[in-house]
Design a protein around this motif. Structure first.
Motif, PDB file in Angstrom:
ATOM      1  N   THR A  49      16.719 -31.435 130.923  1.00 47.98           N
ATOM      2  CA  THR A  49      17.713 -30.408 130.585  1.00 47.98           C
ATOM      3  C   THR A  49      17.040 -29.064 130.341  1.00 47.98           C
ATOM      4  O   THR A  49      17.539 -28.018 130.792  1.00 47.98           O
ATOM      5  CB  THR A  49      18.501 -30.844 129.340  1.00 47.98           C
ATOM      6  N   PHE A  50      15.909 -29.067 129.621  1.00 46.06           N
ATOM      7  CA  PHE A  50      15.157 -27.832 129.416  1.00 46.06           C
ATOM      8  C   PHE A  50      14.730 -27.231 130.755  1.00 46.06           C
ATOM      9  O   PHE A  50      14.833 -26.015 130.966  1.00 46.06           O
ATOM     10  CB  PHE A  50      13.927 -28.093 128.539  1.00 46.06           C
ATOM     11  N   VAL A 272      30.724 -28.871 123.886  1.00 48.73           N
ATOM     12  CA  VAL A 272      30.477 -29.993 124.805  1.00 48.73           C
ATOM     13  C   VAL A 272      31.546 -30.044 125.886  1.00 48.73           C
ATOM     14  O   VAL A 272      31.259 -30.443 127.021  1.00 48.73           O
ATOM     15  CB  VAL A 272      30.413 -31.310 124.020  1.00 48.73           C
ATOM     16  N   MET A 273      32.762 -29.635 125.584  1.00 54.68           N
ATOM     17  CA  MET A 273      33.802 -29.565 126.617  1.00 54.68           C
ATOM     18  C   MET A 273      33.433 -28.535 127.673  1.00 54.68           C
ATOM     19  O   MET A 273      33.642 -28.762 128.876  1.00 54.68           O
ATOM     20  CB  MET A 273      35.143 -29.215 125.981  1.00 54.68           C
ATOM     21  N   MET A 287      23.692 -23.456 134.055  1.00 55.77           N
ATOM     22  CA  MET A 287      24.340 -22.843 132.895  1.00 55.77           C
ATOM     23  C   MET A 287      24.693 -23.912 131.857  1.00 55.77           C
ATOM     24  O   MET A 287      24.526 -23.703 130.643  1.00 55.77           O
ATOM     25  CB  MET A 287      25.607 -22.113 133.327  1.00 55.77           C
ATOM     26  N   ALA A 288      25.164 -25.072 132.332  1.00 56.70           N
ATOM     27  CA  ALA A 288      25.460 -26.167 131.416  1.00 56.70           C
ATOM     28  C   ALA A 288      24.195 -26.641 130.713  1.00 56.70           C
ATOM     29  O   ALA A 288      24.211 -26.972 129.521  1.00 56.70           O
ATOM     30  CB  ALA A 288      26.112 -27.326 132.179  1.00 56.70           C
ATOM     31  N   GLY A 289      23.071 -26.659 131.446  1.00 53.33           N
ATOM     32  CA  GLY A 289      21.802 -27.035 130.825  1.00 53.33           C
ATOM     33  C   GLY A 289      21.378 -26.040 129.761  1.00 53.33           C
ATOM     34  O   GLY A 289      20.877 -26.434 128.690  1.00 53.33           O
ATOM     35  N   ALA A 290      21.576 -24.748 130.014  1.00 54.25           N
ATOM     36  CA  ALA A 290      21.230 -23.726 129.024  1.00 54.25           C
ATOM     37  C   ALA A 290      22.086 -23.872 127.767  1.00 54.25           C
ATOM     38  O   ALA A 290      21.588 -23.755 126.646  1.00 54.25           O
ATOM     39  CB  ALA A 290      21.409 -22.336 129.629  1.00 54.25           C
ATOM     40  N   GLU A 291      23.379 -24.146 127.944  1.00 52.57           N
ATOM     41  CA  GLU A 291      24.250 -24.332 126.785  1.00 52.57           C
ATOM     42  C   GLU A 291      23.851 -25.586 126.007  1.00 52.57           C
ATOM     43  O   GLU A 291      23.950 -25.612 124.769  1.00 52.57           O
ATOM     44  CB  GLU A 291      25.705 -24.425 127.242  1.00 52.57           C
ATOM     45  N   SER A 292      23.402 -26.623 126.714  1.00 57.55           N
ATOM     46  CA  SER A 292      22.942 -27.833 126.030  1.00 57.55           C
ATOM     47  C   SER A 292      21.704 -27.548 125.184  1.00 57.55           C
ATOM     48  O   SER A 292      21.578 -28.047 124.057  1.00 57.55           O
ATOM     49  CB  SER A 292      22.628 -28.927 127.059  1.00 57.55           C
TER      50      SER A 292
END
Length: 336
Positions: A49-50, A272-273, A287-292
């Motif tokens: 994810t990072f 998470v949604m 972008m989802a990975g950055a938010e995670s």
């Protein structure tokens, strides 16, 4: 005589030290499956994810192929630039607090009542089972149940219209209706679990403390404030941290009660949604990975803050003594 002595010595069985079991080796072997599972299912996805957060990965509408581009920290900058992520963090924390505050208050009261022998309460076993039952059900099933119960044509509205004679209220289209429903489901599911944890903590407190305070004339409220709460700090810290992490990961309940947009004006859309929309939809996986990663860092930061706030008096005293010793050593070196 010398020959007989030699024969006797030869006939003796030489003592051999029994084989020493190597506990360290077997300990490593027994815990190895845990580390293997952790590395495969948690550590590797975390590192991945990072890594993904520094790339832009999306599906091309022309070729329908995944396109990957290195963008550096652009995903992180874009996450905060739009302002939506801060809104989703606000929604997530508000939904967690709305359910957690009444949960911890009621759990403390129940735990103190159930462990107080002087009250001689009856039926506490049945109450404990009833409190813990919702925790054994899946959150998704409870969310679907409440969605049917509080629908416009559901039984709750049917009862309210029969009592008041007015029009049915659309709970699922109201901003505070959605928030309170999500918070109530969280409260319902986790109150029993929190009560049992706090009961275990209270039962671990030395009863002599309560007896001595009773002899000194302390009331039940004073015992609760001056003995129970300070001695419960380790358990309260555990409850706070685990509940906070679970609250930040809130997904299934608001997703099933609302649409993917999080209800009216997105009041129930959590972080998470939004991450899920980037992974399963046509959004950017990078972008989802950055938010995670941002969610991971926020959870870690809040955990550190809670550890500092809920630090026990003994730990504070030990830290103060350590600082005092360091100052004394520095002073001695300065004099020399």
């Amino acid at each position: 005589m010398a020959g007989k002595a030699k024969a006797a010595e030869a006939g003796k069985v030489r003592y051999q030290r029994p084989h020493k079991l190597k506990y360290g080796k077997w300990g490593i072997i027994f815990i190895l499956p845990f580390f293997a599972a952790y590395a495969l299912f948690q550590l590797y996805p975390l590192i991945s994810t990072f890594y993904t957060s520094f790339f832009s990965q999306y599906r091309s509408t022309a070729t329908l192929q995944m396109v990957t581009e290195f963008v550096g920290f652009d995903n992180y900058i874009s996450s905060f630039a739009s302002g939506d992520l801060l809104k989703y963090f606000g929604n997530t924390i508000l939904l967690w607090l709305l359910g957690f505050i009444p949960q911890i208050i009621l759990s403390l009261l129940f735990a103190s009542w159930f462990t107080d022998i002087r009250l001689k309460l009856k039926g506490t076993g049945a109450v404990k089972v009833i409190l813990y039952l919702p925790n054994m059900l899946m959150a998704s099933s409870i969310a679907v149940l409440f969605c049917k119960l509080f629908a416009v044509s559901g039984p709750v509205n049917a009862i309210l219209t029969n009592i008041t004679g007015g029009e049915p209220f659309d709970f699922l289209s109201s901003e505070w209706g959605i928030r309170l429903l999500v918070a109530f489901i969280q409260f319902l599911m986790w109150t029993g679990n929190t009560t049992i944890l706090l009961m275990a903590g209270i039962m671990g407190i030395d009863p002599a403390l309560y007896e001595a305070s009773s002899i000194d004339g302390a009331s039940a409220g004073q015992q609760f404030r001056r003995i129970t709460i300070p001695m419960l700090k380790p358990i309260l810290l555990y409850v706070l941290v685990t509940s906070m992490i679970g609250g930040l990961q809130l997904f299934d309940i608001p997703r099933l009660l609302t649409n993917p947009l999080g209800g009216p004006s997105g009041v129930a859309k959590t972080v998470v949604m939004d991450i899920s929309a980037g992974i399963t939809g046509s959004g950017d996986i990078g972008m989802a990975g950055a938010e995670s990663v941002i969610l991971f860092l926020v959870a870690g930061l809040l955990g550190i803050v809670l550890f500092r706030i809920m630090q026990s008096d003994d730990a504070k005293e030990a830290k103060a003594n350590k600082k005092a010793r360091k100052k004394a050593l520095k002073a001695e070196k300065g004099v020399q």
